[in-house]
Enzyme design. Structure first.
Site, mmCIF file in Angstrom:
data_model
loop_
_atom_site.group_PDB
_atom_site.id
_atom_site.type_symbol
_atom_site.label_atom_id
_atom_site.label_comp_id
_atom_site.label_asym_id
_atom_site.label_seq_id
_atom_site.Cartn_x
_atom_site.Cartn_y
_atom_site.Cartn_z
ATOM 1 N N SER A 22 0.855 -1.186 0.000
ATOM 2 C CA SER A 22 0.000 0.000 0.000
ATOM 3 C C SER A 22 0.888 1.231 0.000
ATOM 4 O O SER A 22 2.110 1.124 0.011
ATOM 5 C CB SER A 22 -0.893 0.012 1.244
ATOM 6 N N LYS A 23 0.260 2.386 -0.006
ATOM 7 C CA LYS A 23 1.007 3.648 -0.105
ATOM 8 C C LYS A 23 2.040 3.813 1.001
ATOM 9 O O LYS A 23 3.008 4.549 0.845
ATOM 10 C CB LYS A 23 0.039 4.828 -0.101
ATOM 11 N N ARG A 24 1.807 3.149 2.097
ATOM 12 C CA ARG A 24 2.772 3.240 3.202
ATOM 13 C C ARG A 24 4.152 2.745 2.778
ATOM 14 O O ARG A 24 5.165 3.105 3.359
ATOM 15 C CB ARG A 24 2.326 2.351 4.370
ATOM 16 N N HIS A 25 4.184 1.857 1.801
ATOM 17 C CA HIS A 25 5.451 1.227 1.406
ATOM 18 C C HIS A 25 6.154 1.962 0.273
ATOM 19 O O HIS A 25 7.150 1.490 -0.246
ATOM 20 C CB HIS A 25 5.197 -0.217 0.961
ATOM 21 N N GLY A 26 5.616 3.115 -0.121
ATOM 22 C CA GLY A 26 6.176 3.824 -1.278
ATOM 23 C C GLY A 26 5.090 3.934 -2.328
ATOM 24 O O GLY A 26 3.966 3.485 -2.105
#
Ligand code: GLU
Length: 468
Positions: free
Chosen positions: A243-247
């Site tokens: 998800s966006k948390r990972h880039g």
């Protein structure tokens, strides 16, 4: 075997996700590897969530990545007549039937099943044999359900995961046609993969549960069942769903962040697929090597640092004029006009060794087009006693030398020797004075590009700050 045909079938409900791009890449490479045909199909039957902008974003991402298709894009919403035709045929053959149950009725049915400790599933109340004598309620537009076989097992030899089987008892009569005449995913996909003569369906393993239902529909149609290969998901470093948390998870964001498409393809090709220990390989090489047998059976973990590293490898060898063209818009955003300084091609040639992305390359080029004022901290750290005198002597020499890297370095050496100093005591402050930065490529190379006149102007601007 007949000619290989694969497809990518995204739903245009958002940007192209990196996981989708990798599925597309595998499907494309498989077709290319075998001289087959790659088809693009836009599955836009979720009319509430599908948008024209998302379709365009997917097409743009495919173009950027160089994933060319031989047929399509086909749009499911332009094929409604065909799905209705096939659906009617199934109903006539007794392999599908109209169901008039209301949502409330089905909710109640599931509630009762749960209360009895059973797994909620459609109980077949509108199957023809159960509906004998039942009068369809007035004014209700029916949906159509597929009559799933009651017994037996659906087995397929998955090209990635090996043998997979599902008992038919686990599958209920799925809806294939909604009341508004739009097919559900599982039906549209089968009609299309059949009509488009797909030999290999390569897709994310979030669809494994759909595959036995689809196989049953193929069989009911008397259609040849394609081979299936389900590619494991991409997870973040922490093992959670990406998800966006990972880039960034949108393909086009990588374009915006200054990644090269060949680096992106290389990284995502390697993510969950391997060819020995090879890490950096061209797309042509990938196509030559690609096989489904070497797709990993377990989920891959996305590592943004490694992607950046691969990108830096491609930047080092990328053509200077191409890099200049890619960097220019970023420089302009930074308020620089690349036509007012040294040729951008020469600047990127000097800087590309150290950059991880085109954005970093552009950032590193700013001082060539706009003087950066050194911070107080840098001044304090690098301006030592006697610096002003040395710089004056250097500028004297700079006035008469041929303006090239070697001559600039020689002049600096001579000044250092004449003043009994050391090279870093001149080179470091000179770098700070002329670029406002402490880290740049070799200062003689930087000054060569910056030019004699601009060097003189920048030194003049900072001269009053230099200790004598
Ligand atoms: N539209 C489906 C998706 O985006 C396609 C799945 C398939 O390839 O069958 O998940």
């Amino acid at each position: 075997m007949s000619v290989i045909r694969t497809r990518f079938a995204p739903s245009p409900t958002g940007y192209l996700h990196v996981g989708g791009a990798r599925t597309a890449l595998f499907s494309w490479a498989f077709a290319r590897r075998h001289g087959g045909t790659f088809v693009l199909r836009i599955e836009d039957t979720d009319t509430e969530r599908s948008t024209v902008a998302s379709t365009q974003a997917i097409l743009d991402a495919m173009t950027w990545l160089g994933l060319d298709y031989d047929e399509g894009p086909f749009y499911q919403m332009q094929r409604l007549d065909r799905y209705r035709e096939v659906c009617d045929q199934l109903v006539r053959d007794g392999k599908a039937y109209r169901c008039y149950s209301s949502k409330e009725e089905l909710d109640e049915m599931r509630e009762q099943q749960r209360a009895r400790g059973e797994k909620p599933r459609y109980d077949g109340r509108w199957r023809p044999e159960n509906a004998v004598g039942k009068v369809p309620p007035a004014g209700v537009q029916p949906i159509v359900r597929f009559r799933n076989p009651d017994d037996g097992v659906v087995v397929w030899d998955d090209l990635v995961k090996g043998e997979i089987s599902f008992a038919n008892a686990e599958l209920d009569d799925l809806v294939i046609m909604r009341a508004d005449g739009v097919p559900t995913y599982n039906f549209g996909v089968v009609v299309d993969d059949w009509d488009m003569a797909m030999t290999h369906v390569i897709r994310g393993d979030d669809h494994v549960n759909n595959t036995p239902r689809q196989i049953n529909i193929y069989r009911a149609l008397g259609a040849e069942v394609p081979r299936f290969g389900h590619v494991p998901m991409i997870l973040g470093q922490d093992g959670e769903r990406l998800s966006k948390r990972h880039g960034a998870v949108s393909v086009m964001q990588y374009l915006e962040e200054g990644y090269l498409p060949e680096a992106f393809c290389n990284y995502f090709a390697r993510l969950g697929w391997s060819h020995g220990d090879e890490e950096v390989f061209s797309i042509a090489q990938f196509v030559e090597w690609f096989d489904l047998a070497h797709i990993s059976r377990s989920p891959a973990r996305f590592d943004p640092e490694k992607l950046r590293w691969i990108n830096s490898q491609y930047l080092k060898v990328a053509d200077d004029s191409r890099l200049a063209a890619l960097a220019e818009p970023f420089l302009r955003q930074d308020g620089c006009d690349p036509s007012t300084g040294p040729p951008l091609e020469r600047v990127v040639r000097l800087l590309k060794e150290r950059a991880g992305t085109v954005v970093e390359l552009a950032d590193a080029a700013v001082y060539f087009y706009r003087p950066l004022v050194p911070s107080e901290a840098l001044r304090e750290q690098h301006y030592g006693p006697g610096l002003g005198v040395m710089i004056d002597a250097l500028m004297d020499r700079f006035g008469s030398i041929d303006w090239n890297r070697t001559a600039i370095a020689d002049a600096m050496k001579q000044v250092v020797v004449a003043h009994g100093s050391k090279m870093p005591r001149l080179a470091m402050p000179l770098r700070v004075i002329t670029t406002g930065e402490a880290h740049t490529p070799a200062i003689d190379a930087v000054l060569e590009l910056l030019g004699r006149e601009e060097t003189r102007i920048r030194v003049g601007r900072e001269r009053a700050r230099l200790p004598t």
